[in-house]
Design a protein around this motif. Structure first.
Motif, PDB file in Angstrom:
ATOM      1  N   ARG A 145       0.808  -1.222   0.000  1.00 21.59           N
ATOM      2  CA  ARG A 145       0.000   0.000   0.000  1.00 21.59           C
ATOM      3  C   ARG A 145       0.839   1.269   0.000  1.00 21.59           C
ATOM      4  O   ARG A 145       0.318   2.368  -0.152  1.00 21.59           O
ATOM      5  CB  ARG A 145      -0.957   0.005   1.199  1.00 21.59           C
ATOM      6  CG  ARG A 145      -2.024  -1.079   1.145  1.00 21.59           C
ATOM      7  CD  ARG A 145      -3.032  -0.765   0.083  1.00 21.59           C
ATOM      8  NE  ARG A 145      -3.937  -1.888  -0.154  1.00 21.59           N
ATOM      9  CZ  ARG A 145      -5.160  -1.755  -0.605  1.00 21.59           C
ATOM     10  NH1 ARG A 145      -5.648  -0.557  -0.845  1.00 21.59           N
ATOM     11  NH2 ARG A 145      -5.902  -2.805  -0.841  1.00 21.59           N
ATOM     12  N   GLY A 146       2.149   1.122   0.219  1.00 18.62           N
ATOM     13  CA  GLY A 146       3.028   2.286   0.196  1.00 18.62           C
ATOM     14  C   GLY A 146       2.850   3.202   1.388  1.00 18.62           C
ATOM     15  O   GLY A 146       3.020   4.420   1.274  1.00 18.62           O
ATOM     16  N   SER A 147       2.513   2.618   2.529  1.00 16.80           N
ATOM     17  CA  SER A 147       2.271   3.418   3.732  1.00 16.80           C
ATOM     18  C   SER A 147       2.652   2.607   4.966  1.00 16.80           C
ATOM     19  O   SER A 147       2.267   1.442   5.079  1.00 16.80           O
ATOM     20  CB  SER A 147       0.790   3.812   3.827  1.00 16.80           C
ATOM     21  OG  SER A 147       0.490   4.343   5.104  1.00 16.80           O
ATOM     22  N   VAL A 148       3.378   3.219   5.878  1.00 21.30           N
ATOM     23  CA  VAL A 148       3.792   2.503   7.093  1.00 21.30           C
ATOM     24  C   VAL A 148       2.642   2.326   8.079  1.00 21.30           C
ATOM     25  O   VAL A 148       2.763   1.563   9.038  1.00 21.30           O
ATOM     26  CB  VAL A 148       4.974   3.216   7.806  1.00 21.30           C
ATOM     27  CG1 VAL A 148       6.206   3.230   6.922  1.00 21.30           C
ATOM     28  CG2 VAL A 148       4.585   4.624   8.231  1.00 21.30           C
ATOM     29  N   SER A 149       1.512   2.990   7.846  1.00 23.97           N
ATOM     30  CA  SER A 149       0.398   2.890   8.786  1.00 23.97           C
ATOM     31  C   SER A 149      -0.887   2.323   8.170  1.00 23.97           C
ATOM     32  O   SER A 149      -1.917   2.281   8.836  1.00 23.97           O
ATOM     33  CB  SER A 149       0.100   4.262   9.386  1.00 23.97           C
ATOM     34  OG  SER A 149      -0.304   5.162   8.362  1.00 23.97           O
ATOM     35  N   ALA A 150      -0.840   1.866   6.941  1.00 29.36           N
ATOM     36  CA  ALA A 150      -2.052   1.399   6.261  1.00 29.36           C
ATOM     37  C   ALA A 150      -2.728   0.248   7.008  1.00 29.36           C
ATOM     38  O   ALA A 150      -3.947   0.253   7.184  1.00 29.36           O
ATOM     39  CB  ALA A 150      -1.725   0.973   4.832  1.00 29.36           C
ATOM     40  N   PHE A 151      -1.964  -0.731   7.442  1.00 23.83           N
ATOM     41  CA  PHE A 151      -2.543  -1.892   8.115  1.00 23.83           C
ATOM     42  C   PHE A 151      -3.241  -1.475   9.412  1.00 23.83           C
ATOM     43  O   PHE A 151      -4.369  -1.886   9.682  1.00 23.83           O
ATOM     44  CB  PHE A 151      -1.455  -2.934   8.405  1.00 23.83           C
ATOM     45  CG  PHE A 151      -1.977  -4.225   8.966  1.00 23.83           C
ATOM     46  CD1 PHE A 151      -2.437  -5.229   8.131  1.00 23.83           C
ATOM     47  CD2 PHE A 151      -2.001  -4.439  10.336  1.00 23.83           C
ATOM     48  CE1 PHE A 151      -2.918  -6.421   8.649  1.00 23.83           C
ATOM     49  CE2 PHE A 151      -2.469  -5.635  10.868  1.00 23.83           C
ATOM     50  CZ  PHE A 151      -2.932  -6.619  10.021  1.00 23.83           C
TER      51      PHE A 151
END
Length: 105
Positions: free
Chosen positions: A57-63
């Motif tokens: 997703r290209g984001s460290v906080s997506a999950f």
């Protein structure tokens, strides 16, 4: 916004589902959606366990944002988890299955 559209459909008694990655869902949005009885299902996309999902997703906080949104709806409406099976997450399917059936409280 999407919640306005859902509320409009609900006012017309039109059943609908929501498919989202959940990352932009706020508690206020969730509360408004939960007041709409014609929302029959909320689907959230999870591509893998935390590290892989964030990478894809290209984001460290997506999950964390997606699972936070899942918790807002858990036990209050029908929720489901969507996963696109691919070479990069195939080895995580067993764990993803468990993630999708465990209660989010």
């Amino acid at each position: 916004d999407i919640v306005d559209i859902i509320e409009y459909l609900d006012s017309k008694r039109i059943a609908c589902s929501l498919a989202t990655n959940g990352t932009l869902i706020t508690q206020e949005m969730a509360n408004r959606i939960l007041k709409c009885p014609n929302v029959v299902m909320i689907w959230m996309s999870i591509d893998g366990l935390e590290e892989l999902h964030n990478k894809l997703r290209g984001s460290v906080s997506a999950f964390k944002r997606t699972t936070k949104a899942l918790k807002m709806f858990a036990g209050k409406t029908n929720i489901g988890v969507n996963t696109v099976v691919m070479d990069t997450n195939l080895y995580q399917l067993k764990e993803l299955l468990w993630l999708s059936v465990l209660p989010f409280d």
